[in-house]
Design a protein around this motif. Structure first.
Motif, mmCIF file in Angstrom:
data_model
loop_
_atom_site.group_PDB
_atom_site.id
_atom_site.type_symbol
_atom_site.label_atom_id
_atom_site.label_comp_id
_atom_site.label_asym_id
_atom_site.label_seq_id
_atom_site.Cartn_x
_atom_site.Cartn_y
_atom_site.Cartn_z
ATOM 1 N N PHE A 138 7.272 1.855 -3.807
ATOM 2 C CA PHE A 138 6.512 3.151 -3.155
ATOM 3 C C PHE A 138 7.575 3.184 -2.062
ATOM 4 N N TYR A 169 -2.430 13.725 -3.920
ATOM 5 C CA TYR A 169 -3.877 13.079 -3.449
ATOM 6 C C TYR A 169 -4.474 14.111 -2.315
ATOM 7 N N GLY A 182 -4.091 -0.856 1.611
ATOM 8 C CA GLY A 182 -3.130 -0.063 0.904
ATOM 9 C C GLY A 182 -3.367 1.337 1.237
ATOM 10 N N VAL A 183 -2.963 1.777 2.480
ATOM 11 C CA VAL A 183 -3.424 3.122 3.161
ATOM 12 C C VAL A 183 -2.678 4.187 2.099
ATOM 13 N N GLY A 184 -1.543 3.857 1.582
ATOM 14 C CA GLY A 184 -0.819 5.124 1.065
ATOM 15 C C GLY A 184 -0.354 5.929 2.009
ATOM 16 N N ASP A 229 -0.300 -1.669 4.503
ATOM 17 C CA ASP A 229 0.135 -1.509 3.211
ATOM 18 C C ASP A 229 1.581 -2.245 3.185
ATOM 19 N N LEU A 230 1.765 -2.486 1.807
ATOM 20 C CA LEU A 230 2.990 -3.167 1.640
ATOM 21 C C LEU A 230 4.214 -2.309 1.826
ATOM 22 N N SER A 231 4.255 -1.193 1.740
ATOM 23 C CA SER A 231 5.305 -0.144 1.844
ATOM 24 C C SER A 231 5.434 0.460 3.424
ATOM 25 N N MET A 273 4.896 4.218 3.869
ATOM 26 C CA MET A 273 3.614 4.736 3.428
ATOM 27 C C MET A 273 3.034 4.635 4.826
ATOM 28 N N ALA A 276 1.576 -5.019 5.536
ATOM 29 C CA ALA A 276 1.231 -6.342 5.203
ATOM 30 C C ALA A 276 0.794 -6.503 3.822
ATOM 31 N N ASP A 277 0.268 -7.421 3.287
ATOM 32 C CA ASP A 277 0.003 -7.444 1.928
ATOM 33 C C ASP A 277 -1.557 -7.913 1.666
ATOM 34 N N ALA A 278 -2.166 -7.178 0.518
ATOM 35 C CA ALA A 278 -3.416 -7.189 0.423
ATOM 36 C C ALA A 278 -3.870 -8.849 0.251
ATOM 37 N N THR A 288 -8.414 1.624 -2.244
ATOM 38 C CA THR A 288 -8.499 2.572 -3.623
ATOM 39 C C THR A 288 -7.221 2.694 -4.184
ATOM 40 N N GLN A 289 -6.902 2.592 -5.590
ATOM 41 C CA GLN A 289 -5.721 2.732 -6.133
ATOM 42 C C GLN A 289 -4.589 2.005 -5.728
HETATM 43 C C1 LIG Z 1 -1.385 4.872 -5.495
HETATM 44 S S1 LIG Z 1 -1.247 4.250 -3.684
HETATM 45 C C2 LIG Z 1 -2.966 4.605 -3.081
HETATM 46 C C3 LIG Z 1 -3.020 4.735 -1.801
HETATM 47 C C4 LIG Z 1 -4.294 4.880 -0.861
HETATM 48 N N1 LIG Z 1 -5.183 3.868 -0.925
HETATM 49 C C5 LIG Z 1 -5.259 6.268 -1.404
HETATM 50 O O1 LIG Z 1 -5.862 5.929 -2.345
HETATM 51 O O2 LIG Z 1 -4.792 7.380 -1.066
HETATM 52 C C6 LIG Z 1 -1.129 2.582 -3.972
HETATM 53 C C7 LIG Z 1 -0.608 2.050 -2.301
HETATM 54 O O3 LIG Z 1 -0.789 0.577 -2.736
HETATM 55 C C8 LIG Z 1 -0.036 -0.015 -2.016
HETATM 56 N N2 LIG Z 1 0.330 -1.526 -2.479
HETATM 57 C C9 LIG Z 1 0.605 -1.971 -3.622
HETATM 58 N N3 LIG Z 1 0.356 -3.377 -3.637
HETATM 59 C C10 LIG Z 1 -0.025 -3.865 -2.385
HETATM 60 C C11 LIG Z 1 -0.136 -4.900 -1.854
HETATM 61 N N4 LIG Z 1 -0.074 -6.173 -2.738
HETATM 62 N N5 LIG Z 1 -0.830 -5.156 -0.789
HETATM 63 C C12 LIG Z 1 -0.895 -3.836 0.253
HETATM 64 N N6 LIG Z 1 -0.607 -2.750 -0.227
HETATM 65 C C13 LIG Z 1 -0.244 -2.569 -1.702
HETATM 66 C C14 LIG Z 1 1.284 0.975 -2.262
HETATM 67 O O4 LIG Z 1 2.401 0.410 -1.356
HETATM 68 C C15 LIG Z 1 0.875 2.182 -2.204
HETATM 69 O O5 LIG Z 1 0.951 2.848 -0.805
#
Ligand SMILES: C[S@@+](CC[C@H](N)C(=O)[O-])C[C@H]1O[C@@H](n2cnc3c(N)ncnc32)[C@H](O)[C@@H]1O
Length: 257
Positions: free
Chosen positions: A3, A15, A43-45, A67-69, A72, A91-93, A109-110
């Motif tokens: 990401f 989105y 995972g705010v994206g 979010d991990l990224s 993002m 941070a990690d989920a 979400t996602q």
């Molecule tokens: C498809 S995007 C969805 C973003 C947002 N939740 C939305 O629905 O608009 C997926 C997001 O999940 C994050 N992600 C993936 N694995 C993660 C983890 N272990 N911890 C936190 N974030 C994570 C990615 O970095 C990315 O920003």
């Protein structure tokens, strides 16, 4: 999937389509945030949902997001720069940087389809929620994909290549027992279809189809020419009025007893 900044811009564009805006509205409708609450988006994206959540809880509340990224998080911080009650960090989920029982309502979400250790992620979500707190989880089930093609063998190979971009291709099918094992009570489950019978720029699938083609190159034996041919078929089907894309995302509303 990485990401990075390019992915952040791609996801931000996809989105903002009416399809995904309707999904966000369904999430917010289920979560029923009120002003003054403490909310968390895991995972705010690109931060579109987090901004909506921050706007509802308002300055008498707080909105956190992780979010991990780093790209993002930077995009989300920029989007919410006028809301000093909204705080975002990398941070990690599976290791949420929040104290026990401090969050009224959370979303993810996602995101969980990319998380290897789902029992740990759900344990963390449960830990940070207050008793009586609630969460909305939404993920795609790729078994629900219907995408018309006249080259089914190539379609199957491209979609197998796309499978590499997540950890769980069908998480919603398995989520209910995971949620119960984590201690949650399931309050609501809904299918959220992404249905695009036209190949139009301002749709979810228009962006996803291009992302799938780009991602597939070099995976599962797919050459650049083959990925381009796969994409060109979808574009041509669209021009001929024969395009058909449908996939379901699934929403779970849960509470912590
Ligand atoms: C498809 S995007 C969805 C973003 C947002 N939740 C939305 O629905 O608009 C997926 C997001 O999940 C994050 N992600 C993936 N694995 C993660 C983890 N272990 N911890 C936190 N974030 C994570 C990615 O970095 C990315 O920003």
């Amino acid at each position: 999937m990485d990401f990075d900044e390019d992915a952040a811009r791609w996801i931000e564009a996809v989105y903002q389509t009416p399809d995904v805006t309707a999904q966000r509205n369904a999430v917010l409708n289920s979560l029923q945030l009120v002003p003054g609450e403490t909310a968390l988006d895991i995972g705010v994206g690109p931060g579109l949902l987090a901004r909506d959540m921050a706007a509802i809880v308002g300055k008498t509340g707080a909105c956190h997001g992780i979010d991990l990224s780093a790209p993002m998080i930077a995009m989300t911080q920029n989007r919410c720069v006028d809301m000093d009650w909204a705080r975002f960090e990398v941070a990690d989920a599976t290791a949420l940087p929040f104290d026990d029982a401090t969050i009224d309502a959370a979303t993810s979400t996602q995101v969980y389809e990319y998380v290897e250790d789902m029992p740990l992620a759900l344990k963390e979500l449960f830990r940070v929620l207050k008793p009586g707190g609630r969460a909305v989880i939404l993920d795609t089930d790729y078994d629900s994909l219907v995408l018309h093609t006249e080259h089914p063998e190539r379609m199957a190979r491209v979609m197998t290549a796309w499978d590499d971009h997540f950890v769980h291709r069908s998480l919603p099918q398995f989520l209910a027992p995971m949620l119960r094992d984590a201690g949650f009570t399931i309050r609501q489950r809904d299918a959220i279809p992404m249905f695009n019978p036209e190949f139009h720029r301002n749709t979810f699938s228009f962006g996803i189809i291009k992302g799938i083609a780009d991602f597939a190159i070099g995976r599962n034996g797919i050459s650049e020419d083959e990925a381009n041919a796969w994409y060109a078929e979808q574009k041509a089907l669209g021009a001929e009025g024969r395009y058909f894309f449908s996939i379901n995302r699934y929403l779970f509303l849960v509470t912590k007893p």
